[in-house]
Design a protein around this motif. Structure first.
Motif, PDB file in Angstrom:
ATOM      1  N   ASN A 160       0.823  -1.214   0.000  1.00 55.15           N
ATOM      2  CA  ASN A 160       0.000   0.000   0.000  1.00 55.15           C
ATOM      3  C   ASN A 160       0.861   1.270   0.000  1.00 55.15           C
ATOM      4  O   ASN A 160       0.939   1.983   1.002  1.00 55.15           O
ATOM      5  CB  ASN A 160      -0.918  -0.009   1.230  1.00 55.15           C
ATOM      6  N   PRO A 161       1.487   1.593  -1.124  1.00 55.93           N
ATOM      7  CA  PRO A 161       2.405   2.737  -1.162  1.00 55.93           C
ATOM      8  C   PRO A 161       1.728   4.093  -0.960  1.00 55.93           C
ATOM      9  O   PRO A 161       2.390   5.042  -0.531  1.00 55.93           O
ATOM     10  CB  PRO A 161       3.028   2.641  -2.562  1.00 55.93           C
ATOM     11  N   ALA A 162       0.435   4.197  -1.234  1.00 59.33           N
ATOM     12  CA  ALA A 162      -0.251   5.483  -1.082  1.00 59.33           C
ATOM     13  C   ALA A 162      -0.823   5.691   0.309  1.00 59.33           C
ATOM     14  O   ALA A 162      -1.423   6.737   0.588  1.00 59.33           O
ATOM     15  CB  ALA A 162      -1.370   5.614  -2.121  1.00 59.33           C
ATOM     16  N   LEU A 163      -0.627   4.719   1.204  1.00 58.50           N
ATOM     17  CA  LEU A 163      -1.170   4.805   2.554  1.00 58.50           C
ATOM     18  C   LEU A 163      -0.047   4.774   3.585  1.00 58.50           C
ATOM     19  O   LEU A 163       0.889   3.993   3.461  1.00 58.50           O
ATOM     20  CB  LEU A 163      -2.129   3.640   2.830  1.00 58.50           C
ATOM     21  N   ALA A 164      -0.162   5.640   4.585  1.00 59.39           N
ATOM     22  CA  ALA A 164       0.742   5.580   5.733  1.00 59.39           C
ATOM     23  C   ALA A 164       0.079   4.672   6.759  1.00 59.39           C
ATOM     24  O   ALA A 164      -0.750   5.117   7.554  1.00 59.39           O
ATOM     25  CB  ALA A 164       0.971   6.979   6.299  1.00 59.39           C
ATOM     26  N   MET A 165       0.397   3.398   6.726  1.00 61.04           N
ATOM     27  CA  MET A 165      -0.313   2.416   7.531  1.00 61.04           C
ATOM     28  C   MET A 165      -0.184   2.728   9.021  1.00 61.04           C
ATOM     29  O   MET A 165       0.915   3.032   9.516  1.00 61.04           O
ATOM     30  CB  MET A 165       0.204   1.009   7.239  1.00 61.04           C
ATOM     31  N   PRO A 166      -1.294   2.671   9.748  1.00 61.51           N
ATOM     32  CA  PRO A 166      -1.288   3.087  11.156  1.00 61.51           C
ATOM     33  C   PRO A 166      -0.707   2.030  12.086  1.00 61.51           C
ATOM     34  O   PRO A 166      -0.715   0.831  11.773  1.00 61.51           O
ATOM     35  CB  PRO A 166      -2.766   3.306  11.448  1.00 61.51           C
ATOM     36  N   ASP A 167      -0.221   2.485  13.226  1.00 62.65           N
ATOM     37  CA  ASP A 167       0.241   1.598  14.288  1.00 62.65           C
ATOM     38  C   ASP A 167      -1.005   1.110  15.035  1.00 62.65           C
ATOM     39  O   ASP A 167      -1.429   1.683  16.034  1.00 62.65           O
ATOM     40  CB  ASP A 167       1.184   2.344  15.221  1.00 62.65           C
ATOM     41  N   LYS A 168      -1.601   0.065  14.505  1.00 65.35           N
ATOM     42  CA  LYS A 168      -2.876  -0.437  15.033  1.00 65.35           C
ATOM     43  C   LYS A 168      -2.855  -1.954  15.009  1.00 65.35           C
ATOM     44  O   LYS A 168      -2.485  -2.577  14.009  1.00 65.35           O
ATOM     45  CB  LYS A 168      -4.027   0.078  14.154  1.00 65.35           C
ATOM     46  N   ALA A 169      -3.240  -2.572  16.125  1.00 65.66           N
ATOM     47  CA  ALA A 169      -3.271  -4.040  16.197  1.00 65.66           C
ATOM     48  C   ALA A 169      -4.320  -4.596  15.236  1.00 65.66           C
ATOM     49  O   ALA A 169      -5.400  -4.019  15.071  1.00 65.66           O
ATOM     50  CB  ALA A 169      -3.567  -4.484  17.620  1.00 65.66           C
ATOM     51  N   VAL A 401       1.136  -3.891  -9.252  1.00 68.75           N
ATOM     52  CA  VAL A 401       2.239  -3.754  -8.289  1.00 68.75           C
ATOM     53  C   VAL A 401       3.151  -2.624  -8.732  1.00 68.75           C
ATOM     54  O   VAL A 401       3.553  -2.553  -9.902  1.00 68.75           O
ATOM     55  CB  VAL A 401       3.036  -5.073  -8.199  1.00 68.75           C
ATOM     56  N   GLY A 402       3.451  -1.726  -7.809  1.00 67.13           N
ATOM     57  CA  GLY A 402       4.303  -0.586  -8.148  1.00 67.13           C
ATOM     58  C   GLY A 402       4.182   0.512  -7.120  1.00 67.13           C
ATOM     59  O   GLY A 402       3.759   0.272  -5.978  1.00 67.13           O
ATOM     60  N   THR A 403       4.511   1.717  -7.520  1.00 67.72           N
ATOM     61  CA  THR A 403       4.557   2.845  -6.578  1.00 67.72           C
ATOM     62  C   THR A 403       3.264   3.649  -6.565  1.00 67.72           C
ATOM     63  O   THR A 403       3.161   4.627  -5.838  1.00 67.72           O
ATOM     64  CB  THR A 403       5.717   3.786  -6.932  1.00 67.72           C
ATOM     65  N   THR A 404       2.284   3.255  -7.379  1.00 67.52           N
ATOM     66  CA  THR A 404       0.991   3.937  -7.353  1.00 67.52           C
ATOM     67  C   THR A 404      -0.071   2.992  -6.807  1.00 67.52           C
ATOM     68  O   THR A 404       0.102   1.769  -6.795  1.00 67.52           O
ATOM     69  CB  THR A 404       0.563   4.409  -8.757  1.00 67.52           C
ATOM     70  N   GLN A 405      -1.180   3.569  -6.359  1.00 69.69           N
ATOM     71  CA  GLN A 405      -2.265   2.794  -5.763  1.00 69.69           C
ATOM     72  C   GLN A 405      -3.588   3.482  -6.047  1.00 69.69           C
ATOM     73  O   GLN A 405      -3.739   4.680  -5.790  1.00 69.69           O
ATOM     74  CB  GLN A 405      -2.044   2.678  -4.243  1.00 69.69           C
ATOM     75  N   CYS A 406      -4.547   2.751  -6.578  1.00 65.17           N
ATOM     76  CA  CYS A 406      -5.862   3.333  -6.861  1.00 65.17           C
ATOM     77  C   CYS A 406      -6.518   3.819  -5.572  1.00 65.17           C
ATOM     78  O   CYS A 406      -6.481   3.125  -4.549  1.00 65.17           O
ATOM     79  CB  CYS A 406      -6.767   2.318  -7.536  1.00 65.17           C
ATOM     80  N   ALA A 407      -7.116   4.995  -5.638  1.00 61.92           N
ATOM     81  CA  ALA A 407      -7.785   5.573  -4.472  1.00 61.92           C
ATOM     82  C   ALA A 407      -9.241   5.144  -4.361  1.00 61.92           C
ATOM     83  O   ALA A 407      -9.881   5.356  -3.333  1.00 61.92           O
ATOM     84  CB  ALA A 407      -7.707   7.102  -4.535  1.00 61.92           C
TER      85      ALA A 407
END
Length: 516
Positions: A160-169, A401-407
Motif C-alpha cells: 500500500n504505497p499510497a497509505l501511511a499504515m497506522p500503528d494499530k493491532a 504492483v508498483g509505486t501507485t495505488q488506486c484511491a
C-alpha cells in the motif's frame, strides 16, 4: 316494493368486482409441497432472495436455515432436511476426529452460485476510513496464521504505497462454527502458502492467539467488523456481506501482478480456470493460479446437496418443488446474482446442474437452454464461453504492483481514500465494485444498535433498547405478484362497488316506489 331486486344488483356488482380481481391476480396452476434445507451462510443472501421470488411467482415455500455448511451436511445425513448447501463435499476424514460423513441415501452435488471470498475490514488513518486496501496472498496467510499482527507491518506497507499504515493491532475475525467459508479459505492458504498455513483445509478455524475473535455465521463475522469497536478488524466472508454492510474489501494480488476486487466479472474470469470433478465438486488449483490479469484468486462456487431417492422426510412430491426451485435458481435466478454480490454460474455448470435435476425423484425435468435466462450465455453458445468473462474489463494501471495505488473505494464503501503515503494515486476503472455496491444500495452505516449473528446470538450493541434489530440479508425489489398488489386490487374493487352500486340501488328504489 320488491327489495330482492336492488340486492341482486349489489350482488351482481360484487361478483363483477371479484371477477376483475380473479382475472388480475396470478393463477398458480401447480401446487407445491414445502421443502426445507440448511447449511451454508456463504450463499445465503442469494438463496434468500430466490426463496422470496419463487414464493411470489409460484406460490412455493422453500424454508432454509443458515447454520453453516458442516451442520447442513450433518442434517442431510440425519435425514432431517430435504436438501443441504455447502462449499465443500462430505468429509471422509473430518478434521475434528468425528465419524466419516456418509449419507445413508443416494445424493448428488449441484452447483448453484459462484462468488468471491472477500477480506472485509474496518480501518482508519487519521480518522478517515480506508477503502482501497491491497494485500498480497502471503500477507493474508500471515495475518490469519498470526505471523503479522499490526497494520503498519512492513509487508502490508509494501502492498500500500499510497497509505501511511497506522500503528494499530490487527484483529482477525474468524468463524466459530463449522464453515464451508473457513474450509475454502484455509484450502486456498494451504495450497498457495503451505509453509505459512500449515494446518491444511479446515472447517473449524483454530483459535491461534488472543487477538483472534470468533463469531458464528457470515452475519456474525461481518457484524463484528462493521461495528465501531471493530476498527482494526479483518475477516473472510462472501463479497455479498461487505456490500450489505457498506464496508470495503481488500484487493488481492493475483498471479499477473494486479490487485483485484471480487466483483462478479473478476470471479467469472477466475472460474474459467476451474476444473469440475466427476461428482461436480470443484478443483480450484487453476483458479488460484489463473494467469488472466482480471482474475480474483479466491473465487469458487457453492453446491446444493440433493437426494436422488426418497428419504425419511423427502418424497417425490417434494422433488417436484425442489426440481422446479433448482431450475429457477440456475437460470432466471442468476440474473440477480451480480447485484447480490455473487457471480452467475457459467453454462458448463448449468449443464451439470441440469443433469442432476433430471435425477431428482418427482422432477419437473431439466433446463430448457433456449429459454434459460442466465446472463453468462445465450442460445447457441459453447459451454466453454462465458459472456461475462468475455466483457470483463482489465484492471487499472494503478492496481498493478508498483509505486501507485488506486484511491477508488471497494465493496460497499465507494468513497475515495486520501493519499497519506509516499506513493502516487489513481482511479480504478468502472469494472471495480461500483456497480455491485450501487445495486446493493451502498450498504448500511456503522451503528451501535444491536446486531445478531446468523443463529440469533447478540454480536454487538444492546438488546435492551426498543425493537430487536436483527441483522438480515438484503433483498432486491421483486416484480412478482404479492400482498401489496392484491391489497391495491381489493381496494380498487371496493371503491368501484362504492361508486357504482349506490346510484343503481337508488334508481331501482325510485323505480320500485313509482310502481306501487
Amino acid at each position: 316494493m320488491n327489495l330482492a331486486r336492488p340486492f341482486r344488483f349489489v350482488a351482481g356488482a360484487l361478483a363483477a368486482a371479484l371477477l376483475v380481481l380473479a382475472a388480475a391476480a396470478p393463477a398458480h396452476a401447480d401446487s407445491y409441497v414445502p421443502v426445507s434445507g440448511s447449511g451454508s451462510t456463504w450463499s445465503q443472501n442469494a438463496l434468500d432472495q430466490w426463496r422470496k421470488n419463487v414464493a411470489g411467482n409460484y406460490g412455493m415455500t422453500v424454508n432454509y436455515s443458515g447454520t453453516g455448511s458442516s451442520a447442513g451436511r450433518q442434517d442431510f445425513i440425519n435425514q432431517t432436511v430435504d436438501f443441504a448447501i455447502s462449499e465443500i463435499p462430505f468429509q471422509s476424514q473430518p478434521e475434528d476426529g468425528s465419524a466419516p460423513e456418509i449419507p445413508p441415501v443416494k445424493y448428488a452435488y449441484m452447483p448453484i452460485v459462484a462468488g468471491g471470498t472477500s477480506l472485509m475490514y474496518n480501518l482508519k488513518i487519521a480518522g478517515k476510513q480506508v477503502t482501497n486496501l491491497r494485500l498480497s496472498g502471503e500477507v493474508i496467510a500471515k495475518i490469519f496464521s498470526g505471523a503479522i499482527s499490526n497494520w503498519n507491518d512492513p509487508a502490508i506497507q509494501a502492498d500500500n504505497p499510497a497509505l501511511a499504515m497506522p500503528d494499530k493491532a490487527i484483529t482477525p475475525v474468524v468463524r466459530s462454527d463449522g464453515s464451508g467459508t473457513s474450509a475454502q479459505f484455509t484450502l486456498w492458504m494451504s495450497k498457495q502458502f503451505p509453509s505459512i498455513w500449515t494446518r491444511g483445509m479446515t472447517s473449524q478455524f483454530p483459535s491461534l492467539t488472543s487477538a483472534f475473535k470468533a463469531q458464528s455465521g457470515s452475519l456474525g463475522v461481518a457484524g463484528y467488523v462493521s461495528q465501531n469497536y471493530g476498527e482494526g478488524a479483518i475477516t473472510y466472508v462472501e463479497y455479498s456481506y461487505a456490500l450489505k454492510s457498506g464496508f470495503p474489501v481488500a484487493k488481492v494480488l493475483n498471479n499477473s501482478g494486479y490487485y483485484v476486487e471480487p466483483t462478479y466479472q473478476s470471479v467469472a474470469v477466475a472460474l474459467m480456470g476451474a476444473a469440475i470433478n466427476s461428482d461436480l465438486t470443484q478443483n480450484l488449483d487453476g483458479v488460484y493460479n489463473n494467469a488472466d490479469a482480471r482474475t480474483y484468486p479466491m473465487s469458487s462456487y457453492s453446491y446444493m446437496i440433493v437426494p436422488l431417492e426418497p428419504t425419511k422426510v423427502f418424497t417425490a412430491d417434494k422433488g417436484k418443488t425442489l426440481s422446479k426451485f433448482a431450475n429457477y435458481m440456475i437460470c432466471e435466478g442468476q440474473q440477480q446474482a451480480s447485484a447480490l454480490g455473487y457471480s452467475p454460474l457459467p453454462m458448463n455448470l448449468v449443464q451439470a446442474a441440469s443433469d442432476v435435476i433430471t435425477k431428482i425423484p418427482g422432477t419437473v425435468g431439466g433446463v430448457d437452454f433456449n429459454a434459460c435466462n442466465n446472463p453468462t450465455f445465450k442460445p447457441g453458445d459453447s459451454p466453454s464461453n462465458n459472456q461475462l468473462a468475455a466483457t470483463a474489463p482489465m484492471p487499472a494501471d494503478c492496481d498493478r504492483v508498483g509505486t501507485t495505488q488506486c484511491a477508488t473505494g471497494t465493496g460497499g464503501a465507494l468513497v475515495d481514500t486520501p493519499v497519506t503515503g509516499t506513493g502516487g494515486s489513481g482511479q480504478a476503472t468502472s469494472g471495480s465494485g461500483a456497480t455491485d455496491a450501487t445495486a446493493a444500495s451502498a450498504g448500511a452505516a456503522v451503528t451501535s444498535d444491536a446486531v445478531y449473528d446468523a443463529n440469533g446470538n447478540l454480536v454487538s450493541g444492546s438488546a435492551a433498547s426498543g425493537a430487536k434489530a436483527v441483522s438480515s440479508p438484503f433483498s432486491l425489489a421483486s416484480d412478482s405478484w404479492g400482498v401489496p398488489q392484491t391489497t391495491m386490487l381489493v381496494a380498487a374493487a371496493l371503491l368501484l362497488v362504492a361508486v357504482v352500486v349506490p346510484p343503481l340501488v337508488s334508481r331501482r328504489l325510485r323505480g320500485g316506489g313509482g310502481g306501487r
